[in-house]
Structure formats: C-alpha cells, structure tokens
Design a protein around this motif. Sequence first.
Motif, PDB file in Angstrom:
ATOM      1  N   ASP A 177       0.825  -1.206   0.000  1.00 46.00           N
ATOM      2  CA  ASP A 177       0.000   0.000   0.000  1.00 46.00           C
ATOM      3  C   ASP A 177       0.857   1.253   0.000  1.00 46.00           C
ATOM      4  N   VAL A 178       0.412   2.250  -0.749  1.00 50.26           N
ATOM      5  CA  VAL A 178       0.997   3.584  -0.736  1.00 50.26           C
ATOM      6  C   VAL A 178      -0.163   4.560  -0.593  1.00 50.26           C
ATOM      7  N   VAL A 179      -0.305   5.157   0.588  1.00 43.65           N
ATOM      8  CA  VAL A 179      -1.416   6.066   0.861  1.00 43.65           C
ATOM      9  C   VAL A 179      -0.850   7.463   1.085  1.00 43.65           C
ATOM     10  N   ILE A 180      -1.237   8.389   0.226  1.00 39.47           N
ATOM     11  CA  ILE A 180      -0.646   9.726   0.216  1.00 39.47           C
ATOM     12  C   ILE A 180      -1.642  10.731   0.791  1.00 39.47           C
ATOM     13  N   GLY A 181      -1.210  11.442   1.813  1.00 38.42           N
ATOM     14  CA  GLY A 181      -2.084  12.388   2.479  1.00 38.42           C
ATOM     15  C   GLY A 181      -1.944  13.810   1.950  1.00 38.42           C
ATOM     16  N   GLU A 182      -2.594  14.733   2.637  1.00 41.68           N
ATOM     17  CA  GLU A 182      -2.557  16.142   2.268  1.00 41.68           C
ATOM     18  C   GLU A 182      -1.512  16.890   3.095  1.00 41.68           C
ATOM     19  N   ASN A 183      -1.214  18.098   2.675  1.00 41.72           N
ATOM     20  CA  ASN A 183      -0.199  18.923   3.313  1.00 41.72           C
ATOM     21  C   ASN A 183      -0.432  19.058   4.814  1.00 41.72           C
ATOM     22  N   LEU A 184       0.638  18.849   5.592  1.00 41.17           N
ATOM     23  CA  LEU A 184       0.572  19.053   7.036  1.00 41.17           C
ATOM     24  C   LEU A 184       0.751  20.541   7.334  1.00 41.17           C
ATOM     25  N   THR A 185      -0.241  21.133   7.943  1.00 36.03           N
ATOM     26  CA  THR A 185      -0.220  22.587   8.153  1.00 36.03           C
ATOM     27  C   THR A 185       0.186  22.994   9.567  1.00 36.03           C
ATOM     28  N   GLU A 186       0.297  22.052  10.489  1.00 41.35           N
ATOM     29  CA  GLU A 186       0.700  22.374  11.855  1.00 41.35           C
ATOM     30  C   GLU A 186       2.189  22.686  11.882  1.00 41.35           C
TER      31      GLU A 186
END
Length: 215
Positions: A177-186
């Motif tokens: 599996d390769v699961v790509i998330g969204e930009n980390l803004t913290e």
Amino acid sequence: MDRIIKLLFFALLVKPVVLLLLGLNIRGRNNLPKKGPAIVIANHNSHLDTLVLLSLFPLSQIHRVRPVAAADYFLQNGGLLAWIALKCIGIIPLDRSGGADREVLFSGCNRALENNEILVLFPEGSRGRPEQMSRLKKGVYFLIKERPEVPVIPVMLHGLGRSLPKGEALFVPFNCDVVIGENLTERDSAAGFINSAGACFKELSEYCLTLNHRE
C-alpha cells in the motif's frame, strides 16, 4: 550526465520492477507535489521505500526528487553502492554521527529546497522493524519552521517491509500500500508538528488494504 543516468536507471530498471513485480495499491496520488520546493515524508521499513516513492513521480520530474539518506550507510565504503546512491538515486547524504551542528547537518537539504527540489525524508531516522513505526524525530520541523510555504506531504507505506526486510537481500513480491495524504499545516512547534504527523500516519494506515486484510 547525472540527470540522464538517473532517468535511465528509473525508466529501465526501477519503474518496471516496482510496477510489474509489486502489486501497489495507491491512494491519493494527486496529493504528490507537482513541483518544488516540497517535502515528502514517509514511514521507513525497507530500502524499497525510497525506490517506490520515487517511482510515483513522472520521469520528467524525477531528477528534481532528492531522497535524504544516511551517509554512514551509503557512502562509508565507496564503491558501487555509493555510485548508485549518488548518481542513480541522487541522494542527499546526511551525517548521523552527531558531530555536525544543525546548520551544517541540513545544508544539503536547504540547498535542495532553495533549488526548488522535492525532498524525500523518513522522520523515523532509520529503517525499523517490518510494518512497525518508530518514534518520529524533529529534523523535518527544523527545515520548515521558517518556510511556511513549503508543503509537507505524508505518505504511509505498508507491505514493503515484507518484500525486502531490513538485513535481507532477497526480494519477495507482495501486494503493498501507498497512501498519500494532504499537506501538514501544523507548524507552531516541533512537538505540535510531530504529533500532527504521527496522527496523520495513523489515519492514513486505515486505508491500507493489506493491513486491514491481514488483520
């Protein structure tokens, strides 16, 4: 010349092996950065992690994607491994001895970001036990704390630790599996960023088909 070597290495070897021998379940591919400066962070269980991540980028962009890797492992003895790491993969060597101050330690990473390149970093620091995450380190935060415009894209990998575990040389095909998330803004503090990244990795793992199937 280095650009051509890397292009041929991925076009003729890495992409065919990754795409044909590994069954990749890819989710969120559109979240990958289209250009730099940007940072991709991922969990780390196998040497395949770097090759799989780079194989997701188009060949026209791959020369601008720079994995950060341990100098003591890849460059210590020179020879073929060092040549592949530098010329074919294009790593940015990182000194893990603890003797360099932070400015020197991350100088190669900072130059890459200033050159609008995409960094690939593993915030665990080294390969852990297959399919188990270790404590995240703060290095990524020190790169971005004064660069709020640089996106940090988290990627959860699962299954590659079984295909090529640490200490093994035999490649075994597995579904991964390769699961790509969204930009980390913290970005307010190192602790806040680390907690946000850890929570995001945990959330992304819920979409890993191989993990859920195994359980």
